[in-house]
Design a protein around this motif. Structure first.
Motif, PDB file in Angstrom:
ATOM      1  N   ASN A  21       0.820  -1.174  -0.105  1.00 35.79           N
ATOM      2  CA  ASN A  21       0.090   0.110   0.163  1.00 35.79           C
ATOM      3  C   ASN A  21       0.875   1.126  -0.024  1.00 35.79           C
ATOM      4  OD1 ASN A  21      -2.676   1.350   0.165  1.00 35.79           O
ATOM      5  ND2 ASN A  21      -1.937   1.732   2.461  1.00 35.79           N
ATOM      6  N   MET A  22       1.886   1.375   0.610  1.00 41.25           N
ATOM      7  CA  MET A  22       2.831   2.487   0.853  1.00 41.25           C
ATOM      8  C   MET A  22       3.298   2.683  -0.457  1.00 41.25           C
ATOM      9  SD  MET A  22       4.551   2.024   4.462  1.00 41.25           S
ATOM     10  CE  MET A  22       5.611   3.563   4.267  1.00 41.25           C
ATOM     11  N   PHE A  23       4.137   1.398  -1.222  1.00 46.08           N
ATOM     12  CA  PHE A  23       4.317   1.531  -2.469  1.00 46.08           C
ATOM     13  C   PHE A  23       3.467   2.360  -3.494  1.00 46.08           C
ATOM     14  CE2 PHE A  23       6.814  -2.276  -2.067  1.00 46.08           C
ATOM     15  CZ  PHE A  23       8.270  -1.915  -1.629  1.00 46.08           C
ATOM     16  N   SER A  24       2.090   2.060  -3.412  1.00 43.80           N
ATOM     17  CA  SER A  24       0.968   2.554  -3.975  1.00 43.80           C
ATOM     18  C   SER A  24       0.716   4.038  -3.900  1.00 43.80           C
ATOM     19  CB  SER A  24      -0.110   1.887  -4.052  1.00 43.80           C
ATOM     20  OG  SER A  24      -0.130   0.580  -4.432  1.00 43.80           O
ATOM     21  N   LEU A  25       0.885   4.322  -2.548  1.00 41.69           N
ATOM     22  CA  LEU A  25       0.490   5.855  -2.105  1.00 41.69           C
ATOM     23  C   LEU A  25       1.940   6.593  -2.679  1.00 41.69           C
ATOM     24  CD1 LEU A  25      -1.114   5.220   1.170  1.00 41.69           C
ATOM     25  CD2 LEU A  25      -2.110   5.975  -0.784  1.00 41.69           C
ATOM     26  N   ALA A  26       3.051   6.173  -2.566  1.00 41.54           N
ATOM     27  CA  ALA A  26       4.302   6.893  -2.880  1.00 41.54           C
ATOM     28  C   ALA A  26       4.361   7.127  -4.365  1.00 41.54           C
ATOM     29  CB  ALA A  26       5.586   6.427  -2.418  1.00 41.54           C
ATOM     30  N   LEU A  27       3.866   6.253  -5.197  1.00 41.62           N
ATOM     31  CA  LEU A  27       3.963   6.263  -6.557  1.00 41.62           C
ATOM     32  C   LEU A  27       2.851   6.564  -7.381  1.00 41.62           C
ATOM     33  CD1 LEU A  27       6.138   3.268  -7.031  1.00 41.62           C
ATOM     34  CD2 LEU A  27       7.031   5.519  -6.584  1.00 41.62           C
ATOM     35  N   ALA A  28       1.824   7.046  -6.591  1.00 40.89           N
ATOM     36  CA  ALA A  28       0.388   7.040  -7.461  1.00 40.89           C
ATOM     37  C   ALA A  28       0.395   8.542  -8.180  1.00 40.89           C
ATOM     38  CB  ALA A  28      -0.789   7.376  -6.082  1.00 40.89           C
ATOM     39  N   HIS A  29       1.416   9.505  -7.640  1.00 39.42           N
ATOM     40  CA  HIS A  29       1.083  10.870  -8.499  1.00 39.42           C
ATOM     41  C   HIS A  29       2.315  10.710  -9.478  1.00 39.42           C
ATOM     42  CE1 HIS A  29      -2.321  11.680  -6.332  1.00 39.42           C
ATOM     43  NE2 HIS A  29      -1.777  11.604  -5.295  1.00 39.42           N
ATOM     44  N   GLU A  30       3.048   9.836  -9.815  1.00 38.61           N
ATOM     45  CA  GLU A  30       4.193   9.764 -10.580  1.00 38.61           C
ATOM     46  C   GLU A  30       3.922   9.051 -11.775  1.00 38.61           C
ATOM     47  OE1 GLU A  30       7.188  11.356  -9.599  1.00 38.61           O
ATOM     48  OE2 GLU A  30       6.099  11.716  -7.776  1.00 38.61           O
ATOM     49  N   ASP A  31       4.781   9.275 -12.839  1.00 35.96           N
ATOM     50  CA  ASP A  31       4.651   8.694 -14.082  1.00 35.96           C
ATOM     51  C   ASP A  31       5.156   7.146 -14.087  1.00 35.96           C
ATOM     52  OD1 ASP A  31       3.707   8.496 -16.823  1.00 35.96           O
ATOM     53  OD2 ASP A  31       5.546   9.777 -17.700  1.00 35.96           O
ATOM     54  N   ILE A  32       4.408   6.609 -13.400  1.00 36.90           N
ATOM     55  CA  ILE A  32       4.921   5.196 -13.131  1.00 36.90           C
ATOM     56  C   ILE A  32       3.879   4.199 -13.187  1.00 36.90           C
ATOM     57  CG2 ILE A  32       5.924   3.564 -11.237  1.00 36.90           C
ATOM     58  CD1 ILE A  32       7.526   6.036 -10.250  1.00 36.90           C
ATOM     59  N   VAL A  33       3.939   3.182 -13.827  1.00 42.70           N
ATOM     60  CA  VAL A  33       3.010   2.000 -13.811  1.00 42.70           C
ATOM     61  C   VAL A  33       3.562   1.061 -13.101  1.00 42.70           C
ATOM     62  CG1 VAL A  33       2.144   0.199 -15.164  1.00 42.70           C
ATOM     63  CG2 VAL A  33       2.442   2.503 -16.305  1.00 42.70           C
ATOM     64  N   LEU A  34       2.658   0.646 -11.818  1.00 36.38           N
ATOM     65  CA  LEU A  34       3.224  -0.067 -10.599  1.00 36.38           C
ATOM     66  C   LEU A  34       2.668  -1.300 -10.691  1.00 36.38           C
ATOM     67  CD1 LEU A  34       4.737  -0.411  -7.884  1.00 36.38           C
ATOM     68  CD2 LEU A  34       2.748   0.471  -6.755  1.00 36.38           C
ATOM     69  N   HIS A  35       3.492  -2.547 -10.420  1.00 40.24           N
ATOM     70  CA  HIS A  35       2.648  -3.910 -10.492  1.00 40.24           C
ATOM     71  C   HIS A  35       3.221  -4.285  -8.972  1.00 40.24           C
ATOM     72  CE1 HIS A  35       1.636  -4.406 -14.993  1.00 40.24           C
ATOM     73  NE2 HIS A  35       2.805  -3.625 -15.120  1.00 40.24           N
ATOM     74  N   LEU A  36       2.522  -5.118  -8.387  1.00 40.36           N
ATOM     75  CA  LEU A  36       2.576  -5.511  -6.992  1.00 40.36           C
ATOM     76  C   LEU A  36       2.495  -7.080  -7.064  1.00 40.36           C
ATOM     77  CD1 LEU A  36       0.710  -2.752  -4.993  1.00 40.36           C
ATOM     78  CD2 LEU A  36       3.016  -2.829  -5.383  1.00 40.36           C
ATOM     79  N   ALA A  37       3.659  -7.642  -6.039  1.00 35.22           N
ATOM     80  CA  ALA A  37       3.543  -8.928  -5.861  1.00 35.22           C
ATOM     81  C   ALA A  37       3.725  -9.302  -4.339  1.00 35.22           C
ATOM     82  CB  ALA A  37       4.626  -9.917  -6.776  1.00 35.22           C
TER      83      ALA A  37
ATOM     84  N   ALA B  76       9.904   8.556   0.130  1.00 29.44           N
ATOM     85  CA  ALA B  76       9.170   8.489  -1.233  1.00 29.44           C
ATOM     86  C   ALA B  76       9.906   9.157  -2.074  1.00 29.44           C
ATOM     87  CB  ALA B  76       7.760   8.765  -1.126  1.00 29.44           C
ATOM     88  N   GLN B  77      10.190  10.240  -1.935  1.00 32.98           N
ATOM     89  CA  GLN B  77      11.068  11.277  -2.780  1.00 32.98           C
ATOM     90  C   GLN B  77      12.450  10.652  -3.365  1.00 32.98           C
ATOM     91  OE1 GLN B  77       9.450  13.546  -5.163  1.00 32.98           O
ATOM     92  NE2 GLN B  77       7.750  12.640  -3.995  1.00 32.98           N
ATOM     93  N   LYS B  78      13.127  10.112  -2.488  1.00 28.58           N
ATOM     94  CA  LYS B  78      14.353   9.762  -2.654  1.00 28.58           C
ATOM     95  C   LYS B  78      14.253   8.236  -3.300  1.00 28.58           C
ATOM     96  CE  LYS B  78      18.720   8.099  -0.208  1.00 28.58           C
ATOM     97  NZ  LYS B  78      19.188   8.116   0.939  1.00 28.58           N
ATOM     98  N   MET B  79      13.182   7.458  -3.100  1.00 25.58           N
ATOM     99  CA  MET B  79      13.104   6.312  -3.695  1.00 25.58           C
ATOM    100  C   MET B  79      12.479   6.535  -5.229  1.00 25.58           C
ATOM    101  SD  MET B  79      10.489   2.990  -3.130  1.00 25.58           S
ATOM    102  CE  MET B  79       9.157   3.706  -3.403  1.00 25.58           C
ATOM    103  N   ILE B  80      11.829   7.419  -5.426  1.00 24.49           N
ATOM    104  CA  ILE B  80      11.445   7.975  -6.718  1.00 24.49           C
ATOM    105  C   ILE B  80      12.537   8.233  -7.568  1.00 24.49           C
ATOM    106  CG2 ILE B  80      10.071   9.337  -8.270  1.00 24.49           C
ATOM    107  CD1 ILE B  80       8.066   9.081  -5.856  1.00 24.49           C
ATOM    108  N   ARG B  81      13.636   9.018  -6.964  1.00 27.66           N
ATOM    109  CA  ARG B  81      14.768   9.820  -7.829  1.00 27.66           C
ATOM    110  C   ARG B  81      15.625   8.179  -8.035  1.00 27.66           C
ATOM    111  NH1 ARG B  81      14.357  13.591  -4.023  1.00 27.66           N
ATOM    112  NH2 ARG B  81      16.036  12.826  -2.686  1.00 27.66           N
ATOM    113  N   THR B  82      15.704   7.371  -6.922  1.00 24.67           N
ATOM    114  CA  THR B  82      16.659   6.351  -7.185  1.00 24.67           C
ATOM    115  C   THR B  82      15.872   5.378  -8.383  1.00 24.67           C
ATOM    116  OG1 THR B  82      17.234   6.223  -4.981  1.00 24.67           O
ATOM    117  CG2 THR B  82      17.519   4.360  -5.939  1.00 24.67           C
ATOM    118  N   LEU B  83      14.767   5.104  -8.299  1.00 21.35           N
ATOM    119  CA  LEU B  83      14.114   4.422  -9.397  1.00 21.35           C
ATOM    120  C   LEU B  83      14.485   4.915 -10.880  1.00 21.35           C
ATOM    121  CD1 LEU B  83      10.471   3.682  -7.930  1.00 21.35           C
ATOM    122  CD2 LEU B  83      12.411   1.936  -8.153  1.00 21.35           C
TER     123      LEU B  83
END
Length: 124
Positions: free
Chosen positions: A16-32, A109-116
């Protein structure tokens, strides 16, 4: 650039935290929920980067990384390990398995997005 990210964690809260952190980014998220489910998703998608927990049931992060690295098409896929355990032995083991990098929980979240974006742009 739109990124496709596969995030693997057995904790519903972390997914859920991944989904929230990446929700407003230009990222297609798949979860497992574990490494086995992550490998199953990799049969259907080709992510730009993977984030994987280490301690999971069925197939842990180390086993997941090793299985991914055995596949020619994923040899250079960036894989970031995300865990609560910052110890140097686990870091070394993750690198030996084929991990690209390491992020300690809780993540910024912002640091993770930059790293991604950084590791996806470098191709590993």
């Amino acid at each position: 650039m739109t990124l496709t990210v596969l995030a693997i964690d057995d904790s519903p809260t972390m997914r859920n935290m991944f989904s929230l952190a990446l929700a407003h980014e230009d990222i297609v998220l798949h979860l497992a929920e574990d490494g086995a489910a992550g490998l199953d998703l990799l049969r259907r998608i080709t992510p730009d980067v993977v984030i994987s927990d280490i301690n999971m049931p069925d197939l842990d992060g180390f086993g997941f990384i090793e299985a991914v690295r055995r596949q020619e098409r994923f040899r250079t896929l960036p894989i970031l390990v995300l865990t609560t355990e910052p110890g140097p032995e686990l870091r070394a083991r993750a690198r030996a398995a084929g991990a690209t990098g390491w992020i300690v929980k809780p993540f910024d979240a912002q640091k993770m997005i930059r790293t991604l974006r950084l590791v996806a742009g470098s191709g590993g």
